[in-house]
Design a protein around this motif. Structure first.
Motif, PDB file in Angstrom:
ATOM      1  N   GLN A   1       0.830  -1.203   0.000  1.00  0.00           N
ATOM      2  CA  GLN A   1       0.000   0.000   0.000  1.00  0.00           C
ATOM      3  C   GLN A   1       0.866   1.256   0.000  1.00  0.00           C
ATOM      4  N   ALA A   2       1.982   1.183   0.708  1.00  0.00           N
ATOM      5  CA  ALA A   2       2.889   2.333   0.787  1.00  0.00           C
ATOM      6  C   ALA A   2       3.831   2.402  -0.413  1.00  0.00           C
ATOM      7  N   GLU A   3       3.773   1.389  -1.290  1.00  0.00           N
ATOM      8  CA  GLU A   3       4.671   1.301  -2.446  1.00  0.00           C
ATOM      9  C   GLU A   3       6.130   1.364  -2.010  1.00  0.00           C
ATOM     10  N   ALA A   4       6.416   0.709  -0.914  1.00  0.00           N
ATOM     11  CA  ALA A   4       7.773   0.650  -0.366  1.00  0.00           C
ATOM     12  C   ALA A   4       8.412  -0.659  -0.822  1.00  0.00           C
ATOM     13  N   VAL A   5       9.219  -0.606  -1.876  1.00  0.00           N
ATOM     14  CA  VAL A   5       9.719  -1.821  -2.525  1.00  0.00           C
ATOM     15  C   VAL A   5      10.654  -2.607  -1.613  1.00  0.00           C
ATOM     16  N   ARG A   6      11.567  -1.938  -0.959  1.00  0.00           N
ATOM     17  CA  ARG A   6      12.505  -2.658  -0.106  1.00  0.00           C
ATOM     18  C   ARG A   6      11.780  -3.315   1.061  1.00  0.00           C
ATOM     19  N   ALA A   7      10.768  -2.658   1.582  1.00  0.00           N
ATOM     20  CA  ALA A   7       9.968  -3.259   2.652  1.00  0.00           C
ATOM     21  C   ALA A   7       9.190  -4.459   2.135  1.00  0.00           C
ATOM     22  N   GLN A   8       8.708  -4.394   0.900  1.00  0.00           N
ATOM     23  CA  GLN A   8       8.029  -5.559   0.312  1.00  0.00           C
ATOM     24  C   GLN A   8       8.994  -6.732   0.192  1.00  0.00           C
ATOM     25  N   ALA A   9      10.213  -6.462  -0.269  1.00  0.00           N
ATOM     26  CA  ALA A   9      11.209  -7.532  -0.402  1.00  0.00           C
ATOM     27  C   ALA A   9      11.489  -8.172   0.950  1.00  0.00           C
ATOM     28  N   PHE A  10      11.574  -7.334   1.993  1.00  0.00           N
ATOM     29  CA  PHE A  10      11.761  -7.862   3.345  1.00  0.00           C
ATOM     30  C   PHE A  10      10.594  -8.755   3.746  1.00  0.00           C
ATOM     31  N   ALA A  11       9.379  -8.297   3.535  1.00  0.00           N
ATOM     32  CA  ALA A  11       8.201  -9.056   3.962  1.00  0.00           C
ATOM     33  C   ALA A  11       8.075 -10.373   3.202  1.00  0.00           C
ATOM     34  N   TRP A  12       8.341 -10.356   1.883  1.00  0.00           N
ATOM     35  CA  TRP A  12       8.298 -11.602   1.115  1.00  0.00           C
ATOM     36  C   TRP A  12       9.323 -12.608   1.665  1.00  0.00           C
ATOM     37  N   CYS A  13      10.490 -12.117   2.029  1.00  0.00           N
ATOM     38  CA  CYS A  13      11.518 -13.010   2.567  1.00  0.00           C
ATOM     39  C   CYS A  13      11.090 -13.590   3.907  1.00  0.00           C
ATOM     40  N   LEU A  14      10.588 -12.741   4.801  1.00  0.00           N
ATOM     41  CA  LEU A  14      10.153 -13.215   6.115  1.00  0.00           C
ATOM     42  C   LEU A  14       9.031 -14.243   5.970  1.00  0.00           C
ATOM     43  N   LEU A  15       8.108 -13.980   5.055  1.00  0.00           N
ATOM     44  CA  LEU A  15       7.025 -14.934   4.809  1.00  0.00           C
ATOM     45  C   LEU A  15       7.585 -16.244   4.274  1.00  0.00           C
ATOM     46  N   GLY A  16       8.525 -16.158   3.336  1.00  0.00           N
ATOM     47  CA  GLY A  16       9.143 -17.366   2.799  1.00  0.00           C
ATOM     48  C   GLY A  16       9.881 -18.158   3.858  1.00  0.00           C
ATOM     49  N   GLU A  17      10.569 -17.462   4.756  1.00  0.00           N
ATOM     50  CA  GLU A  17      11.284 -18.151   5.836  1.00  0.00           C
ATOM     51  C   GLU A  17      10.308 -18.904   6.739  1.00  0.00           C
ATOM     52  N   SER A  18       9.207 -18.248   7.096  1.00  0.00           N
ATOM     53  CA  SER A  18       8.219 -18.895   7.953  1.00  0.00           C
ATOM     54  C   SER A  18       7.665 -20.155   7.293  1.00  0.00           C
ATOM     55  N   LEU A  19       7.357 -20.057   6.002  1.00  0.00           N
ATOM     56  CA  LEU A  19       6.821 -21.211   5.280  1.00  0.00           C
ATOM     57  C   LEU A  19       7.871 -22.301   5.121  1.00  0.00           C
ATOM     58  N   LEU A  20       9.105 -21.916   4.934  1.00  0.00           N
ATOM     59  CA  LEU A  20      10.189 -22.894   4.835  1.00  0.00           C
ATOM     60  C   LEU A  20      10.315 -23.707   6.110  1.00  0.00           C
ATOM     61  N   LEU A  21      10.339 -23.033   7.246  1.00  0.00           N
ATOM     62  CA  LEU A  21      10.488 -23.740   8.515  1.00  0.00           C
ATOM     63  C   LEU A  21       9.310 -24.663   8.792  1.00  0.00           C
ATOM     64  N   ARG A  22       8.163 -24.352   8.215  1.00  0.00           N
ATOM     65  CA  ARG A  22       6.985 -25.203   8.402  1.00  0.00           C
ATOM     66  C   ARG A  22       6.826 -26.227   7.279  1.00  0.00           C
ATOM     67  N   ALA A  23       7.853 -26.320   6.430  1.00  0.00           N
ATOM     68  CA  ALA A  23       7.924 -27.338   5.370  1.00  0.00           C
ATOM     69  C   ALA A  23       6.866 -27.172   4.293  1.00  0.00           C
ATOM     70  N   HIS A  24       6.445 -25.936   4.040  1.00  0.00           N
ATOM     71  CA  HIS A  24       5.557 -25.647   2.913  1.00  0.00           C
ATOM     72  C   HIS A  24       6.443 -25.229   1.734  1.00  0.00           C
ATOM     73  N   TRP A  25       7.021 -26.222   1.073  1.00  0.00           N
ATOM     74  CA  TRP A  25       8.107 -25.962   0.139  1.00  0.00           C
ATOM     75  C   TRP A  25       7.713 -25.053  -1.028  1.00  0.00           C
ATOM     76  N   GLU A  26       6.630 -25.383  -1.710  1.00  0.00           N
ATOM     77  CA  GLU A  26       6.274 -24.622  -2.903  1.00  0.00           C
ATOM     78  C   GLU A  26       5.976 -23.168  -2.579  1.00  0.00           C
ATOM     79  N   GLU A  27       5.204 -22.955  -1.539  1.00  0.00           N
ATOM     80  CA  GLU A  27       4.878 -21.581  -1.156  1.00  0.00           C
ATOM     81  C   GLU A  27       6.125 -20.811  -0.740  1.00  0.00           C
ATOM     82  N   ALA A  28       7.007 -21.491   0.003  1.00  0.00           N
ATOM     83  CA  ALA A  28       8.244 -20.840   0.440  1.00  0.00           C
ATOM     84  C   ALA A  28       9.088 -20.425  -0.759  1.00  0.00           C
ATOM     85  N   ALA A  29       9.184 -21.328  -1.750  1.00  0.00           N
ATOM     86  CA  ALA A  29       9.988 -21.014  -2.944  1.00  0.00           C
ATOM     87  C   ALA A  29       9.454 -19.769  -3.647  1.00  0.00           C
ATOM     88  N   GLY A  30       8.151 -19.690  -3.818  1.00  0.00           N
ATOM     89  CA  GLY A  30       7.570 -18.542  -4.498  1.00  0.00           C
ATOM     90  C   GLY A  30       7.844 -17.242  -3.779  1.00  0.00           C
TER      91      GLY A  30
END
Length: 620
Positions: A396-425
């Motif tokens: 919403q804020a069009e903050a690209v670097r913050a989006q990149a951070f959030a996508w990574c944090l989300l991917g890490e959470s999914l990785l640790l929970r073994a949701h491989w495909e979602e984590a990869a995306g």
């Protein structure tokens, strides 16, 4: 007769004719070390006793001789069953490489150095520098038999550069080429070497104040805070016409990096007395925030950080703004309010734009803090929801670097929970956004993609991701948060390939990186269980035990199920190395239960498998 080529500069590689000897052939370290020693020796020959003294100094002659016979057998087999005995010949007590048809890159480097000095030709100087590359055997640089030889070659290179009045121009060409081709800067080691050359430090120890300050700046880049403080102090002593305010500030910052708030105090006081400049006072306020949180004065730290940001936005430069944001991130984490602080920060960044390269380090700090939430009891369960909420705010804020951070944090959470495909995306999207920013930032999503590849059973696919992460870490001011996890993932990949020796090499590389850049215990937590497992696989009880103790120390400092699980896993490997399979199985079972509690099913299952293997060892 096929030519034997041995490369030692930048890493160990052997080629016989057109056939490269595969890395797998050198899985055992001692056969490789034998070939390396012979390649480095004058005339490429050594007495057996010299080899034994270098490789097994702690053993009696009989045991060392037996080990040498085994190493020689495996080295010859690696070179080929038909050629091995010819390529490593045994003549009485002498071992030697062939007199003809042999090329060693160290010899080529010394030949190029001699030719450059004889002719003064710039191309020959460049050839010598290119041959040197990353130096002698970077994977072994802390082995006793490598240290002296490596320093000798480094001094040869330094002498060559000092002879070159054109060395400065070559450095700038290197810098431009790296920027154009890779979007990076030369490594801190290269920059420091350049500074030594430019100042002729070896032959002219009396540097000017300006050059001492530059040496200090380069030492900061390479993670040597203690050396930086000393260099800045020398700058203060060298002349009375220097920027005393800036030097006092830099000395204080160097001490605070080492968590020494008291030694920073006189330099902060001196700088505050000497300046009325608004921007400089804002920088000092940022350091006062750092000093306050080191002393546990969090309310005071918050006030200083807010003051620093206000002054930086009105009077400072982008680096000052980034430093103030970084201070606020640390304070909000220490106060237990990081998530809300992160949301407020995104809103602030939206108003100013978050594409600035200087803000990359702010989000690296947020990534580090995020590890506490991913692995902390009572925090990990809702990281996924928090990451999604943060992503929505950033979009919403069009903050690209913050989006990149959030996508990574989300991917890490999914990785640790073994949701491989979602984590990869998610992790791939984070990498794409970072690439769009046009600066070499954020090694973490690349490292996590490497970890994901190993978890999915394709450890060979991890190499490309880890190379990308390593390239970023090399030029990152947050290197101490990155190298431990990169090398831990490399060790993890080697262990899954059944190669504990290469895994142990990654552990040693991590130790070298920590000595150079510093270390973050939370970011590199996975390293200790991987290290203990690697050394246990090699039968190295002391190594396994040392890393089990280190893992226990991390778990004691960061009390959570996940970190305790890593400590139990490391303890299990140490027990296995001690020949106690029952105790090993118990520790692995305890690790599995803790990983389950932490919501990490992959690691829970892996620990159960290891417990079963340990019980099988007992049965056999």
């Amino acid at each position: 007769m096929a030519e034997l080529r041995i490369e030692l500069l930048g890493g160990f590689r052997v080629t016989l004719g057109s056939r490269a000897v595969p890395d797998e052939a050198w899985r055992r370290r001692k056969p490789a070390a034998l070939v390396k020693l012979l390649a480095l020796a004058p005339g490429h020959r050594l007495q057996r006793e010299q080899v034994m003294d270098a490789l097994w100094p702690e053993l009696d002659p009989g045991a060392a001789a037996a080990n040498l016979r085994k190493a020689l057998h495996h080295a010859r087999r690696a070179l080929g069953p038909d050629e091995g005995a010819r390529l490593i010949a045994s003549v009485g007590e002498l071992l030697r490489l062939p007199c003809e048809g042999l090329r060693v890159d160290v010899d080529a480097f010394r030949t190029a150095v001699a030719g450059a000095r004889r002719t003064g030709d710039l191309d020959e100087y460049t050839q010598a520098i290119d041959l040197y590359g990353e130096g002698l055997l970077p994977e072994d640089r802390y082995e006793d038999w490598v240290v002296a030889r490596g320093e000798e070659l480094r001094l040869e290179l330094l002498a060559v550069l000092e002879e070159l009045a054109e060395a400065l121009r070559q450095y700038e060409q290197l810098r431009e080429a790296l920027a154009a081709g890779l979007g990076t800067e030369p490594s801190p080691e290269t920059q420091r070497l350049y500074e030594e050359v430019r100042a002729k430090q070896a032959s002219e120890p009396e540097l000017s104040a300006e050059l001492w300050e530059r040496v200090g700046d380069l030492r900061v880049l390479s993670g040597d805070a203690g050396g930086a403080a000393k260099a800045y102090g020398s700058a203060l002593e060298a002349a009375s016409t220097v920027d005393a305010v800036g030097l006092h500030r830099k000395i204080a910052g160097a001490w605070l990096v080492q968590h020494d708030a008291d030694r920073a105090e006189p330099h902060l006081e001196a700088a505050e007395e000497l300046t009325a400049d608004a921007a400089e006072r804002g920088r000092l306020a940022c350091l006062r925030a750092n000093q306050a949180w080191e002393r546990g004065e969090l309310e005071r730290a918050q006030r200083f950080a807010e003051d620093a940001l206000e002054v930086a936005q009105s009077n400072g430069d982008p680096d000052d703004v980034a430093a103030a944001h970084e201070a606020l991130a640390v304070v909000s984490h220490l106060r237990g309010d990081w998530r809300r602080g992160m949301e407020l920060e995104i809103e602030r960044l939206a108003a100013d734009g978050d594409r600035s390269a200087q803000l990359a380090r702010v989000f690296d700090i947020h990534h580090c803090i995020g590890q506490y939430h991913l692995y902390g009891d009572g925090l990990a369960d809702d990281v996924e929801d928090y990451a999604r909420r943060t992503l929505a705010i950033a979009q919403q804020a069009e903050a690209v670097r913050a989006q990149a951070f959030a996508w990574c944090l989300l991917g890490e959470s999914l990785l640790l929970r073994a949701h491989w495909e979602e984590a990869a995306g998610c992790l791939e999207r984070s990498c794409e956004l970072h690439d769009s920013l046009g600066t070499p930032t954020a090694a973490l999503p690349w490292q996590r993609l490497g970890e994901l590849a190993v978890c999915r059973g394709t450890p060979d696919d991890a190499d490309a991701f880890l190379r990308r992460a390593s390239a970023i870490a090399t030029v990152s001011p947050m290197a101490k948060h990155l190298w431990g996890r990169i090398h831990a993932t490399a060790a993890f990949a080697s262990l899954e390939r059944g190669d504990p020796e290469t895994a142990a090499g990654s552990v040693r590389a991590a130790a070298a990186a920590a000595a150079r850049y510093g270390d973050c215990p939370s970011c590199s937590a996975l390293l200790n269980p991987m290290a203990a497992e690697a050394f246990a696989g090699l039968g190295d009880r002391d190594g396994a035990r040392a890393h089990a103790e280190a893992a226990a120390g991390v778990a004691g400092f960061f009390d959570s199920s996940a970190w305790r699980a890593m400590a139990q896993s490391a303890a299990a490997s140490a027990a296995a190395a001690d020949g106690e399979p029952v105790r090993a199985a118990e520790h692995f079972e305890a690790a599995a239960e803790l990983y389950e509690r932490a919501g990490q099913p992959y690691w829970a299952e892996r620990s159960r498998t290891q417990a079963g293997n340990a019980q099988g060892t007992r049965a056999s």
